[in-house]
Structures are given as structure tokens and as C-alpha cells.
Design a protein around this motif. Structure first.
Motif, PDB file in Angstrom:
ATOM      1  N   UNK A 177      14.128 -14.208 -10.897  1.00  0.00           N
ATOM      2  CA  UNK A 177      14.288 -14.365  -9.454  1.00  0.00           C
ATOM      3  C   UNK A 177      13.951 -13.065  -8.733  1.00  0.00           C
ATOM      4  N   UNK A 178      13.412 -13.219  -7.541  1.00  0.00           N
ATOM      5  CA  UNK A 178      13.220 -12.059  -6.666  1.00  0.00           C
ATOM      6  C   UNK A 178      14.140 -12.264  -5.477  1.00  0.00           C
ATOM      7  N   UNK A 201       0.815  -1.214   0.000  1.00  0.00           N
ATOM      8  CA  UNK A 201       0.000   0.000   0.000  1.00  0.00           C
ATOM      9  C   UNK A 201       0.856   1.275   0.000  1.00  0.00           C
ATOM     10  N   UNK A 202       2.188   1.112  -0.133  1.00  0.00           N
ATOM     11  CA  UNK A 202       3.058   2.284  -0.105  1.00  0.00           C
ATOM     12  C   UNK A 202       3.886   2.441  -1.362  1.00  0.00           C
ATOM     13  N   UNK A 203       3.999   1.385  -2.115  1.00  0.00           N
ATOM     14  CA  UNK A 203       5.008   1.351  -3.171  1.00  0.00           C
ATOM     15  C   UNK A 203       4.438   0.680  -4.411  1.00  0.00           C
ATOM     16  N   UNK A 204       5.049   0.911  -5.550  1.00  0.00           N
ATOM     17  CA  UNK A 204       4.649   0.148  -6.737  1.00  0.00           C
ATOM     18  C   UNK A 204       4.827  -1.355  -6.513  1.00  0.00           C
ATOM     19  N   UNK A 205       5.855  -1.717  -5.734  1.00  0.00           N
ATOM     20  CA  UNK A 205       6.126  -3.131  -5.513  1.00  0.00           C
ATOM     21  C   UNK A 205       5.485  -3.620  -4.211  1.00  0.00           C
ATOM     22  N   UNK A 206       4.933  -4.845  -4.261  1.00  0.00           N
ATOM     23  CA  UNK A 206       4.343  -5.391  -3.045  1.00  0.00           C
ATOM     24  C   UNK A 206       5.421  -5.791  -2.058  1.00  0.00           C
ATOM     25  N   UNK A 207       6.592  -6.122  -2.557  1.00  0.00           N
ATOM     26  CA  UNK A 207       7.722  -6.483  -1.709  1.00  0.00           C
ATOM     27  C   UNK A 207       7.672  -7.938  -1.256  1.00  0.00           C
ATOM     28  N   UNK A 208       8.716  -8.655  -1.513  1.00  0.00           N
ATOM     29  CA  UNK A 208       8.844 -10.026  -1.025  1.00  0.00           C
ATOM     30  C   UNK A 208       9.572  -9.952   0.320  1.00  0.00           C
ATOM     31  N   UNK A 209       9.119 -10.709   1.313  1.00  0.00           N
ATOM     32  CA  UNK A 209       9.683 -10.507   2.650  1.00  0.00           C
ATOM     33  C   UNK A 209      11.175 -10.835   2.740  1.00  0.00           C
ATOM     34  N   UNK A 210      11.835 -10.082   3.581  1.00  0.00           N
ATOM     35  CA  UNK A 210      13.243 -10.353   3.842  1.00  0.00           C
ATOM     36  C   UNK A 210      13.355 -11.579   4.748  1.00  0.00           C
ATOM     37  N   UNK A 211      14.549 -12.129   4.828  1.00  0.00           N
ATOM     38  CA  UNK A 211      14.769 -13.288   5.703  1.00  0.00           C
ATOM     39  C   UNK A 211      14.399 -12.937   7.143  1.00  0.00           C
ATOM     40  N   UNK A 212      14.667 -11.692   7.495  1.00  0.00           N
ATOM     41  CA  UNK A 212      14.351 -11.225   8.838  1.00  0.00           C
ATOM     42  C   UNK A 212      12.868 -11.438   9.157  1.00  0.00           C
ATOM     43  N   UNK A 253      12.032 -28.219   6.470  1.00  0.00           N
ATOM     44  CA  UNK A 253      11.633 -27.360   5.355  1.00  0.00           C
ATOM     45  C   UNK A 253      12.210 -25.956   5.494  1.00  0.00           C
ATOM     46  N   UNK A 254      12.481 -25.548   6.705  1.00  0.00           N
ATOM     47  CA  UNK A 254      12.947 -24.181   6.954  1.00  0.00           C
ATOM     48  C   UNK A 254      14.461 -24.048   6.894  1.00  0.00           C
ATOM     49  N   UNK A 255      15.100 -25.155   6.546  1.00  0.00           N
ATOM     50  CA  UNK A 255      16.559 -25.136   6.513  1.00  0.00           C
ATOM     51  C   UNK A 255      17.127 -23.978   5.665  1.00  0.00           C
ATOM     52  N   UNK A 256      16.580 -23.768   4.428  1.00  0.00           N
ATOM     53  CA  UNK A 256      17.130 -22.671   3.607  1.00  0.00           C
ATOM     54  C   UNK A 256      16.999 -21.293   4.275  1.00  0.00           C
ATOM     55  N   UNK A 257      15.915 -21.109   5.053  1.00  0.00           N
ATOM     56  CA  UNK A 257      15.737 -19.820   5.738  1.00  0.00           C
ATOM     57  C   UNK A 257      16.825 -19.648   6.786  1.00  0.00           C
ATOM     58  N   UNK A 258      17.031 -20.715   7.564  1.00  0.00           N
ATOM     59  CA  UNK A 258      18.063 -20.609   8.610  1.00  0.00           C
ATOM     60  C   UNK A 258      19.446 -20.441   7.989  1.00  0.00           C
ATOM     61  N   UNK A 259      19.636 -21.116   6.879  1.00  0.00           N
ATOM     62  CA  UNK A 259      20.912 -20.983   6.179  1.00  0.00           C
ATOM     63  C   UNK A 259      21.132 -19.544   5.730  1.00  0.00           C
ATOM     64  N   UNK A 260      20.072 -18.983   5.113  1.00  0.00           N
ATOM     65  CA  UNK A 260      20.169 -17.603   4.642  1.00  0.00           C
ATOM     66  C   UNK A 260      20.457 -16.670   5.807  1.00  0.00           C
ATOM     67  N   UNK A 261      19.818 -16.949   6.929  1.00  0.00           N
ATOM     68  CA  UNK A 261      19.992 -16.104   8.112  1.00  0.00           C
ATOM     69  C   UNK A 261      21.435 -16.184   8.615  1.00  0.00           C
ATOM     70  N   UNK A 285      23.160 -14.881   2.961  1.00  0.00           N
ATOM     71  CA  UNK A 285      22.891 -14.990   1.524  1.00  0.00           C
ATOM     72  C   UNK A 285      21.380 -14.947   1.332  1.00  0.00           C
ATOM     73  N   UNK A 286      20.875 -14.044   0.485  1.00  0.00           N
ATOM     74  CA  UNK A 286      19.418 -13.936   0.350  1.00  0.00           C
ATOM     75  C   UNK A 286      18.798 -15.175  -0.292  1.00  0.00           C
ATOM     76  N   UNK A 287      17.543 -15.390   0.023  1.00  0.00           N
ATOM     77  CA  UNK A 287      16.789 -16.479  -0.600  1.00  0.00           C
ATOM     78  C   UNK A 287      16.339 -16.006  -1.981  1.00  0.00           C
ATOM     79  N   UNK A 288      16.535 -16.827  -2.989  1.00  0.00           N
ATOM     80  CA  UNK A 288      16.155 -16.425  -4.340  1.00  0.00           C
ATOM     81  C   UNK A 288      14.802 -17.027  -4.697  1.00  0.00           C
ATOM     82  N   UNK A 289      13.750 -16.241  -4.501  1.00  0.00           N
ATOM     83  CA  UNK A 289      12.398 -16.697  -4.823  1.00  0.00           C
ATOM     84  C   UNK A 289      12.192 -16.627  -6.323  1.00  0.00           C
ATOM     85  N   UNK A 290      11.316 -17.473  -6.809  1.00  0.00           N
ATOM     86  CA  UNK A 290      11.004 -17.437  -8.247  1.00  0.00           C
ATOM     87  C   UNK A 290       9.766 -16.581  -8.440  1.00  0.00           C
TER      88      UNK A 290
END
Lengths: 215, 978
Positions: free
Chosen positions: B68-69, A73-84, A99-107, A111-116
Motif C-alpha cells: 500500500x501507498x 523531479x526533486x526526490x527519489x520518490x515520485x510521490x502519490x498525491x495527498x487527499x488535499x 466514485x469520489x466518495x472515498x476521497x470525500x470520506x478521507x477528507x 484517514x488517508x486513502x490506501x492506494x495499491x
């Protein structure tokens, strides 16, 4: 002298014309259908690096869309959540969930998670989430009922004609801003009245000029 | 009205003579055929390739590419992805400062604008400021610390320096020297003083290749003090420029141009205008704005000043300290007499200003004249510069001989390039340690022992002091892209041996600048505003007649009439002193007078060229001070005869992929570090020619009254003169006209009376709208992509013409001729009156451009953006589509800014306010000549401008109904000289 061509050859031109027309129609139809976003884009459901379930989070747990997509509601982009954002809860919940292993790894590795990316309008179309959300267009109008999706799938073509259908007649898609993220909202009986007032109040008048989206 | 009706305008000699070259350009829409593309692909092969790629494209398009995002790990506080944030910072420029507002997207600065609160920018900018974005993202910036050419780290350097520093402390800096540019930044001054305290025997040389030394020294001679002048052109009714391009290439040019324009803005017949007299040899932008211009060779400006002083004395105005006898010099006595009377009649409301190229004596005399005219404290203010590091040319020459004698063992160079721009060779081999801070591995870095990559000002902490003493902050908008170090950080380690962070160093300085009690809040406010409040310090010095007298003793008035050629060196309008030499935007932006791009040249008057028997593009050898330089000739109307003007800053061989090898290095012609005029030059025709590329005949419009002008008296007599200049039958439309009567209806006006033709709009537009740079060869084919071109017309006497500048962009005709001829409806109108270009529909027929009477559409003949380096991609505005090969493009009235403002207003439940947003050209314009807004709002500035009597539509007689219109130019001639 015997006939050089048998009698049936008299009909060859007719068959040829019919055949050519039919194949032309088929070819056009194939391009028209297979080339359109209705075929190429609708139903797109890529695998994500994390087996994340919108159904669990947004549906069963009832987390508001904007907890993660806070820019909507603030930006052109909806924004994908940060690892935080994930780790806000997942330092306490599901700390040993595989299943959450990649999140903990990123944390841990930073290294950011690369969403498709699932929903995409072309670069030359300047879509603005905040303009639509603040005008009372629900998430469900473009993204479908995400709260019931295990894995996100594109349900609308997001093509220009599809955009324009709504820009020309937005009434059906408008709702109170407070209900924008509500996937189970049903139109009240006085929806027509609401739309009339709302459009007047917010001066809702979606652009149908090229300049509305293209710069 | 004969004056206005019979004026004939021309752009070039070629046009006057109707040469085949000119005819070729204006008879065909696209002068060069498509088939001579750079790469040799035959038509047959092209079709083959196209067939294959079509087939592949057909297969490939069924599958969408995976995208990718990549979100943050921990998002920075208050940063909303996709929403622009603006910060205030400052661009240091010599010992001056330009306060800026920088627009950033997702942490990358993409557009610079002036900070309205800063006295040197006043919200506007210049071509150089706009070009800084490209300098920041320049892929040829140096990326690593180097030791004798081998890569090292910053830490290696710190260790090495500490060793030198400890040794230096023992000898108190014996054998050490620093070369810096001039500066007045409080932090740099503090650190430099600390350096001098810790290493008292070290020498400090302040060297600017383009130096204002004579201005400062002239003032010092006359007043006995180090002072920085601040001319208040806005308060002056009569302005005399003696070889001073104060609106463009002299110090504080933006504020000067604004002041000049403010004194010239005419809203009704009641208003008065200032009057500008210019005496100069080489035609400058300021000269092009003159009401009266006298062509005098630059070396004789001093004699002119003396003649003027004499004339003023005869009018009873005593010039303190002036006792040079009246000399029989051949100046136009009527002219001088009229000028002197005009000045005398405007005591305290006039100003005389001399250029940096003039001698100390001329500056002292000019100050004395201003003092006698009561201008000090009125139209000229001063600030003290006791702490400033001001340039001193002699120091560098002394240093050179010390180096030759091997008296210097360590040389620290902070951000200069003396190998390239000093007139003599410095023997760097005689120095054990040369430590050089520079943004690229330039000519000097190649000879240095240590090279340290310099951080751009958009990557650094720092501060700066403006012309009136106002102190402003420099804050980084992005982390150093290539690990560069700022001048503050480097000077700090030089001075103290400590490796500290720029932020801490600057903060330490500011602890003594800001009030002690509430430092944290005051510091945050200073960073937010970019400027501090109430610390301007102007003083009004008295003149010491003895000082003026003494200065004038060294100064003999040359009474002989001129007989030999002289060379006039000027900063380049493209690259300034050479610092923008690798900047495509600035190199391609045509020079305001010559319209040359991508080169410097020997500029000559038509008479001088005849004398030498040369034509344009002929190569000549210039010999002066036993030094030679070969340059091609370019002929400029309005130059004084026997004057050759050459732009500095070209002829580099280590500036980068864009700038290397362009033009000739005129620094090497200088007799000393601070000379701008070299007399007794000889010019000889050399063999061969070199093709210079100028855009002066591009987009020609065949003698229609496109620019309209009159004198202020004509205007008062006949306010609607501009509209009456064209007579036509009643306008009738071929089809039913669309009514634009609701919502926002955008329109734009350009006031030709205040437009100075500087081209800031062109570069601002290029930065805002991702406009490609096409290169010299393509400009030669007429394929430059600028959405605004600034047409420059000569008028009157071919030797001594008057000039008019006219920026032309898409006029957004309501009855647009381009729209009707597009076979694919790629150019259409929207409901707000904008003529739109739909890139994705465009198939590149170019019919629209053929049918455009203003010639403002630009076609992408090649995929110019294809090979952009990664860093240049970062400079692109994410809100504007990047165009590819084969599509037409043109001005959009900054559609992205319109949409942003409309969206914001809508979300706040209101209408867009007048002046809430500006187009990029409007915002950059130093004179505020451009007005933009909603023409339906009767209270808006644009509606008022459109209602002006001077408002006219270019080619309005064709019933095009352009939304862009012009306000006719006015001149204010002295009745005695008319």
C-alpha cells in the motif's frame, strides 16, 4: 531361449535421454519465463480503492503528471498525491460524484486513502526518480502511456537486466526535460544530434556498477 | 632508527603468553563453529525445514505481495518525501551543551552530527551523542503517566499538582524539595528562579551522580567566583593532566580532543607538536595518548601537585597562596624536574588540568599553578556562572536526613535516578508525594507516587548554554513518541501551576535574549543556526592567594608510601553515568583501553593481580566503607599498582531489556555523593569466575608492522621512516592491473598521530549503516558486526606500556584478495575504486573473509534484525539496505553519501567539490583524524594527506594497493626524559 526383452527396448536409453532433455528444457523454460518479472510483474493491474482514471485526468483533461506526482523531479520518490491534492479541484468539480466518495470520506475523517502500489523495484535497489527525470528520461519509458490507461497497468518488467539495457545504451530514451511528461512526444529527425549534445552538456553517463543502485 | 624498528606490539596478556585461548582466536577465521547456534535445531531437522520452506517459497514467489501507498491528507509545507532535511538543535549534557545537526527523513531523526558552529562539538561528535538516536527510539521508554503504578493521564497529574501547588503557595513551599541535575539553560534557570520566588521555603538540590562540583568549587575557592572553565588545548604547547581524562570522559571532551589534536597535527617536518604529560593511576584514554605518563595512585595526585608546585617554586615561579612545605614523597624527581622546566619554559602556552575526581584543594592549587604560569586568559578561559545551578553534593545528604525526620512532604525529581545512583538509601516512604520525571520507569520511578514520562531532547523545546556562554536552541525533530513531557514543561507547571506548551515557554525566555526590534526574524535565525551570535561572555578572573591558602589548609599531603588498595570510580565509556544503560550500540562498542564490551569489571594492574593471586575473570569481593561489591577482574597494563578502577553506571535492574542486570553498581561503594576515590579498600578473591568479553584479540594480525610510529625528531631526520620500515622486493602483479585514472577515485587516510581511539567512528558507522547489535555472547565468539574496529596496541614495558590506537575498516584494496575467491562474484570492484559487497549475490561461503588480510569483513551469522521492535526500525537509515542472515558485509565508504553527493552535483551541472560530503566516521571523529575524498583531485585534502611522508599502506608489501592508508604516529618525548 527366447529373448528376455523385446527388440524395441533397444531404443529405451535413447528415448529416455530425449525425454529427460526435453523435460529439463521445459522445466528451465518454465522457471525462466514464469519466474521472471516479464511474467510475474508485467500486466499487474490491481484494483485501486478509488476508480481513478489516468486516461481522464492526464489524457483527456491534459493535467501534467507533476501536478500530482510533484516529487518526481526533486526526490527519489515520485510521490502519490495527498487527499488535499484531489480536493483542490473536487470541492468544485464532481462534488456529488459517487466514485469520489472515498476521497470525500478521507477528507472528512482525515484517514488517508490506501492506494495499491503498482510499480515497485526491490528495497535493495535505490531507484531515484529525480535523477532520471532531470536527465531527460520520459515517464513513458518506464510507465508506458499512462495517459491512455483507465486503470494503471505495469508494462515494463522493471527487472535489473531491463534497467541495465537502458543504462548501457540510454540514447533512445532521452528527450528534452521539457518533454519528459509528454506522452505524445515523437522523436524529431535530429534526435541523434540532440542526444549527443545533451549527454555532453549534462554529463550523462549512467552507472553500470553495482554501486550505482545498490548500497 | 632502532626505536622504530624493534618495537614489539601486543594487545593482551594472552597474546604475550600465547595462551590456548588466544591461539584459538587468531588461528581460525571464525573461532566458533556454526553448529552451536543458540536454538537447538539439528542438521536433519534444518534440512527438513529448508526443504519445506523452499517448496513454499517456490509457490509464493509467483504472486507479488500487495503493497500500500499511504499519502498524507494535507502534506506538511516544504516537506519532500524521501529527501533528507537537516535541523540544528542542542543536546543538553549536565550544565554543558552539545550543538547538533540532525538528519531527518520523512519526519524521523536518524543521524546526529555535531553543529560546526557550536563551540562544544565543532562539527564532531562522540559515542554518547551517536548513541542518543537509540535512546530516542528505545522501546523501553515509559509510555504513560503513572500514579502509584496505575496508568493516568497528564491532565490527571495537572489537577493533582494544582492542588498541591495551591497548598504550597500558602506555606510558601514548606516541606517541598526539588532534586534536579545541574543546568545552565536560560529557560530552566528562569523557571527555577520563578519556582524559588513563588515557593521560597522549598529546597532546591542540584545533584549529579557524576559531578564536576570539585572543579567549580576549587575555582571558587581560588577566585571567589562561580566560574565555568574553558580549556583551550589548541593554544597549549605543554599539557599536564592530573588524573583528567579530558579527551574522553571529562566535561567538554570533544572540544578538548580537537584542541589537543590541532596542537599535534603535523603536515610537514617544519611543524611542531604539543607535549602531553599525564599523571594518573587508572589508565585512561588521555593517558594512552601521553608522551610521558607517570603512574601515581589517584589518591596521591594531590601530593604530586604539591611536589610540582614546590619544584616550580624552586625554579623561581611563585605559586600564589601555596606554602605547603616540601615533603619527602617518593615521586621520580627527574620526572618532576623535567616537567617543571618544560612548564616554566612555556609560560602562557601550557596548561595544567585536574580531573573531577580530585579534591577542591587540588583544583584550587592547579588554578594557582596555572595562574603562576600565566595561563589564565591564554589557555584557560572562564565564563561567569552566577545564574547556573551547579551541583552541591552536601545538599542531598542533608535532604536525606530531613526525609528521615519526615520534614519533607513533597519531593519533585526532575530527571534523576537517586534510588540507583545515590550512595545511601533515601527513605521515599517517608514522603507523601514523590513526583518523578524520567524517560523510563527506573529504580526511582518505582518508588514514586507520580511518574511522568520524560520527552527526549529530540522531542522537546528548550535551550542550553555552552562552555563559553553561547546560547543555543533545542527544537523538537519529532513529536514525543510516547506522550512525554519535557523538563521545561514540567518545571513550568511546578513553578507556576500553569500547563503551557514548551514552545511558548522557551519563546518567552528568548524574547529577553534576542534583540527586541526584530524578534521574529532573530528567533527564526537562531532556530535555523541552532546557535546565537556574539553572546559569549568570557572573563579573566584574578586569583585570590588567601583563597588558595585557605583551600590548602584542609589538605594534608600524604607522604606515606601507599600500602593498601584504593578504588577509583570512573564514568563508564559505555553507559556514562548509567543513562545509556539500555543502549546496545554503546554497550557493544568496546572500551578504548580494555576493549571490554557489555560489562564493567575491577581493573587491576598485572602486579596487583599477582599480589591478590587472581587472574582475569576471577570474581573478587571489594570491601570499602563497609560496603561490598562483587565484580570480575580484568587485568590492564599501565594501571598503577594497588589501584582498582571500576566504571560507574552498571548494575541496574530497571533500565530495560538490554541493560538490566549487566555488571555491578559501583555507586554503592561511595562514601559520599561526590567521591571518586575510595582509599583503604580490601579486595578478596571470591569463589567462581565470570566470563568477561573483550574484543582485544579479535582480528589479530601476527606481529607485522601494522602500526608505525616514531618520535618527532626521528621524523625530522628521516621523514619517510614509516614507508621504509618494511623492505620488500619490487611488487609484481599476477594479473593485468586495472587502471583507475578517470572520474572520482575515492580514498581515505587515518592519521594515527591524532587518533585518540575513542570509538566515535565505530558508533557513527553503526548508526549510519544500520549495523546490527549482536549481544555479549556473540561478541565472545568474535562475531561483532562493527565495520570499523579500533585496534589498541600496547608497546614497551608491560607495567608501564605506551599505547597506539588504530581504526581498521575495509581498506578497499585495488587488488582486493577477497574478490578473487568469491565463487559467486558477490564482492566486486566498481569504477571508482570501491570494493563492493553485493548482498543479494552473497551465499555466505565466507571465503572472502578468510582471504582478507585485514580481517574487516563481517558475517551475519543470525538474522539479528528479525526481532527489532517497531521503534528501533525507525532508527534505521532508509538509504542503506538492511542485511539479513547469511550475508557478508563491510565498510562501503558510505556509498549512500557518495551517491547523494554525486547526484546533487550532477543535477547542479558540476563536479563533486572536495569536502562537500563526509563519511560518517570522518564526520564524527572529534580530532578530524580521518580524511576522505577524491585522490585524483590534486587540490583535495585527501591527495595532500596521501602525499604526506608519513603516509603508509598497511600490508602494502602484498601489493594489495589499499585505498585506505595511515599516517604514522609521532611522539614528542622530552629530551631530558628520553
Amino acid at each position: 531361449m527366447a529373448q528376455l526383452f523385446p527388440r524395441w527396448t533397444n531404443k529405451t536409453p535413447l528415448y529416455t535421454i530425449i525425454g529427460l532433455t526435453a523435460s529439463l528444457v521445459i522445466i528451465i523454460f518454465l522457471f525462466w519465463y514464469y519466474g521472471s518479472p516479464k511474467n510475474t510483474d508485467v500486466g499487474y493491474r490491481p484494483d485501486q480503492p478509488i476508480d481513478y482514471s489516468h486516461k481522464l485526468h492526464a489524457g483527456d483533461l491534459g493535467i501534467d503528471c507533476r501536478y500530482c506526482h510533484w516529487g518526481v523531479d526533486k526526490s527519489p520518490h515520485a510521490n502519490v498525491p495527498s487527499t488535499k491534492t484531489c480536493m483542490n479541484c473536487h470541492t468544485l468539480v464532481g462534488t456529488d460524484n459517487e466514485k469520489l466518495l472515498p476521497v470525500r470520506e478521507s477528507w472528512a475523517t482525515k484517514e488517508p486513502i490506501q492506494w495499491v502500489r503498482v510499480h515497485k523495484v526491490p528495497d535493495y535497489a535505490y531507484f531515484d526518480h529525480s535523477a532520471h527525470v532531470n536527465a531527460g528520461v520520459g515517464c513513458i519509458s518506464c510507465h508506458g502511456n499512462v495517459a491512455e490507461m483507465e486503470k494503471v497497468i505495469q508494462v515494463e518488467p522493471l527487472s535489473m537486466s531491463w534497467c541495465l539495457d537502458c543504462h548501457r545504451n540510454p540514447d533512445e530514451q532521452l528527450r528534452p526535460v521539457s518533454e519528459v511528461t509528454n506522452m505524445n512526444w515523437v522523436k524529431p529527425s535530429d534526435h541523434k544530434q540532440f542526444v549527443e549534445n545533451w549527454k555532453k552538456e549534462k554529463n550523462i553517463n549512467p552507472p553500470v556498477d553495482c554501486s550505482g543502485c545498490h548500497r | 632508527m632502532s626505536l622504530t624498528k624493534n618495537r614489539e606490539y601486543w594487545r593482551s596478556l594472552d597474546q604475550l603468553d600465547e595462551t590456548p585461548e588466544f591461539k584459538k582466536f587468531h588461528e581460525s577465521e571464525f573461532p566458533e563453529a556454526m553448529d552451536e547456534a543458540g536454538d537447538q535445531v539439528s542438521r536433519r531437522k534444518f534440512l527438513g525445514l529448508m526443504g519445506a520452506s523452499m517448496a513454499l517459497a517456490g509457490m509464493a514467489s509467483c504472486r507479488r505481495p500487495v503493497e500500500k501507498i499511504v499519502p498524507h491528507i494535507i502534506p506538511p509545507e516544504d516537506m519532500v518525501p524521501g529527501v533528507a532535511v537537516e535541523y540544528n538543535t542542542t543536546m543538553p549534557f549536565g550544565n554543558g551543551a552539545y550543538g547538533l545537526t540532525v538528519r531527518t527523513y520523512d519526519g524521523r531523526p536518524i543521524k546526529l552530527e555535531g553543529n560546526p558552529k557550536h563551540p562544544s562539538t565543532l562539527g564532531s561528535s562522540s559515542t554518547f551523542i551517536q548513541g542518543e538516536i537509540l535512546n530516542l527510539y528505545d522501546p523501553d521508554r515509559s509510555k504513560s503517566v503513572l500514579f502509584n503504578g496505575g496508568e493516568r493521564t497528564w491532565d490527571d497529574f495537572v489537577v493533582a499538582w494544582r492542588e498541591l501547588y495551591t497548598k504550597g503557595l500558602d506555606t510558601k513551599g514548606e516541606g517541598m524539595a526539588v532534586i534536579s541535575t545541574s543546568f545552565s539553560s536560560p529557560t530552566l534557570v528562569r523557571l527555577a528562579k520563578e519556582f524559588q520566588k513563588n515557593l521560597p521555603n522549598a529546597r532546591w538540590i542540584v545533584y549529579d551522580p557524576i559531578s564536576d562540583e570539585n572543579i567549580f568549587k576549587g575555582i571558587k575557592a581560588a577566585t571567589g567566583r562561580d566560574l565555568i572553565p574553558n580549556y583551550r588545548f589548541d593554544r597549549a604547547k605543554v599539557i599536564l593532566s592530573l588524573d583528567s581524562d579530558f579527551m574522553h570522559l571529562e566535561r567538554e571532551s570533544i572540544a578538548a580532543a580537537r584542541g589537543f589534536a590541532d596542537g599535534r597535527r603535523v603536515e610537514s617536518t617544519e611543524d611542531e607538536m604539543n607535549r602531553l604529560y599525564v599523571v594518573e593511576g587508572a589508565l585512561s584514554l588521555t593517558g594512552s595518548m601521553a608522551d610521558h605518563r607517570l603512574r601515581v595512585a589517584n589518591s596521591r595526585i594531590g601530593a604530586f601537585a604539591a611536589a610540582l608546585a614546590n619544584e616550580l617554586q624552586t625554579l623561581g615561579i611563585q605559586i600564589p597562596g601555596f606554602n605547603v612545605a616540601s615533603n619527602d614523597v617518593n615521586f621520580d624527581s627527574t620526572w618532576i624536574n623535567a616537567l617543571a622546566k618544560d612548564l616554566a619554559a612555556h609560560k602562557g602556552e601550557c596548561v595544567v588540568v585536574a580531573g573531577r575526581g580530585q579534591s577542591i584543594a587540588v583544583h584550587a592549587l592547579v588554578l594557582a599553578i596555572n595562574s603562576a604560569l600565566g595561563n589564565l586568559g591564554e589557555t584557560i578561559e572562564f565564563r561567569t556562572a552566577d545564574d547556573d545551578f551547579l551541583p552541591n553534593a552536601n545538599d542531598l545528604a542533608v535532604l536525606k536526613s530531613d526525609i528521615d525526620n519526615k520534614n519533607i512532604s513533597t519531593l519533585l525529581i526532575i530527571g534523576g535516578n537517586p534510588k540507583y545512583d545515590a550512595p545511601f538509601e533515601i527513605n521515599f516512604k517517608n514522603i507523601e508525594n514523590v513526583i518523578h520525571l524520567a524517560d523510563r520507569i527506573n529504580e526511582t520511578s518505582k518508588l514514586a507516587t507520580w511518574h511522568i514520562p520524560q520527552a527526549h531532547f529530540l522531542e522537546s523545546w528548550g535551550d542550553a548554554q555552552a562552555v563559553d556562554g553561547l546560547i543555543s536552541t533545542i527544537q523538537p525533530l519529532i513529536e514525543p513518541l510516547h506522550g512525554g513531557k519535557s523538563d521545561v514543561e514540567v518545571l513550568n507547571i511546578f513553578a507556576t501551576g500553569e500547563d503551557a506548551r514548551g514552545y511558548d515557554i522557551v519563546r518567552e525566555t528568548w524574547e529577553s535574549i534576542l534583540p527586541r526590534g526584530d524578534f521574529e526574524n532573530a528567533w527564526r535565525k537562531a532556530l535555523h543556526d541552532g546557535v546565537t551570535e556574539n553572546n559569549t561572555r568570557t572573563i579573566n578572573p584574578g586569583i585570590q592567594p588567601s583563597g588558595v591558602e585557605k583551600a590548602l589548609q584542609y589538605y594534608a599531603v600524604d607522604t606515606a608510601s601507599q600500602h593498601s588498595f584504593e578504588i577509583v570510580l570512573k564514568p563508564s565509556t559505555h553507559v556514562y553515568d548509567g543513562r545509556y544503560n539500555n543502549n546496545g550500540w554503546l554497550l557493544e562498542n568496546p572500551d578504548p583501553i580494555t576493549k571490554l564490551t557489555w560489562d564493567n569489571a575491577a581493573l587491576l594492574s598485572p602486579n596487583s593481580a599477582n599480589e591478590l593471586g587472581v587472574q582475569k575473570n576471577d570474581i573478587v569481593t571489594i570491601t570499602v566503607n563497609k560496603k561490598k561489591l562483587k565484580l570480575p577482574v580484568w587485568i590492564v597494563h599501565g594501571m598503577a599498582d594497588f589501584v582498582v578502577s571500576i566504571a560507574l553506571g552498571f548494575g541496574r535492574d530497571a533500565s530495560g531489556r538490554v541493560g538490566n542486570g549487566i555488571g555491578g553498581n559501583a555507586y554503592k561503594l561511595r562514601s559520599n555523593v561526590n567521591s571518586f576515590i575510595e582509599t583503604d579498600a580490601s579486595i578478596e578473591k571470591d569463589r567462581g569466575t565470570y566470563e568477561l568479553v573483550s574484543s582485544q584479540d579479535h582480528g589479530s594480525m601476527e606481529g607485522r608492522p601494522l602500526v608505525r610510529e616514531g618520535s618527532i625528531d626521528e621524523y625530522k631526520e628521516e621523514p619517510h621512516f614509516a614507508q621504509e620500515m618494511v623492505e620488500h622486493p619490487p611488487l609484481q602483479s599476477l594479473w593485468k592491473e586495472h587502471k583507475y585514472e578517470t572520474g572520482y577515485q575515492w580514498g581515505l587516510t587515518i592519521d594515527l598521530n591524532t587518533c585518540i581511539g575513542c570509538g566515535a567512528c565505530t558508533v557513527a558507522c553503526q548508526s549510519e549503516n544500520n549495523i546490527a547489535v549482536v549481544g555479549k555472547e556473540q561478541v565472545g565468539h568474535g562475531r561483532e558486526m562493527h565495520w570499523i574496529r579500533v585496534d589498541r596496541y600496547f608497546e614497551g614495558d608491560t607495567d608501564d606500556p605506551e599505547l597506539v590506537h588504530q581504526p581498521v575498516g575495509c581498506q578497499h584494496c585495488e587488488m582486493a584478495p577477497c574478490e578473487g575467491v568469491c565463487p559467486v562474484a558477490a564482492t566486486v570492484h566498481d569504477s571508482e575504486g570501491l570494493n563492493l559487497m553485493v548482498y543479494n549475490r552473497c551465499v555466505g561461503t565466507r571465503y572472502c573473509s578468510n582471504n582478507c588480510p585485514y580481517k574487516v569483513r563481517r558475517f551475519n551469522f543470525f538474522n539479528y534484525i528479525k526481532d527489532y521492535p517497531e521503534t528501533i526500525k525507525m532508527a534505521q537509515n532508509p538509504n542503506v539496505a538492511v542485511r539479513s542472515r547469511g550475508v557478508m558485509e563491510k565498510c562501503t565508504y558510505c556509498l549512500q553519501r557518495i551517491n547523494e553527493a554525486k547526484l546533487k552535483a550532477k543535477q547542479e551541472g558540476r563536479e563533486v567539490k572536495d569536502g562537500e560530503f563526509m563519511t560518517a566516521c570522518q564526520q564524527a571523529c572529534p580530532t578530524q583524524a580521518i580524511t576522505f575524498g577524491n585522490i585524483l583531485d590534486p587540490e583535495s585534502k585527501i591527495a595532500k594527506a596521501k602525499a604526506s611522508e608519513r603516509n603508509y599502506a598497511m600490508l602494502g608489501e602484498y601489493n594489495l594497493k589499499p585505498r585506505t592508508s595511515y599516517l604514522a604516529k609521532l611522539r614528542n618525548p622530552n629530551p631530558e626524559l628520553a
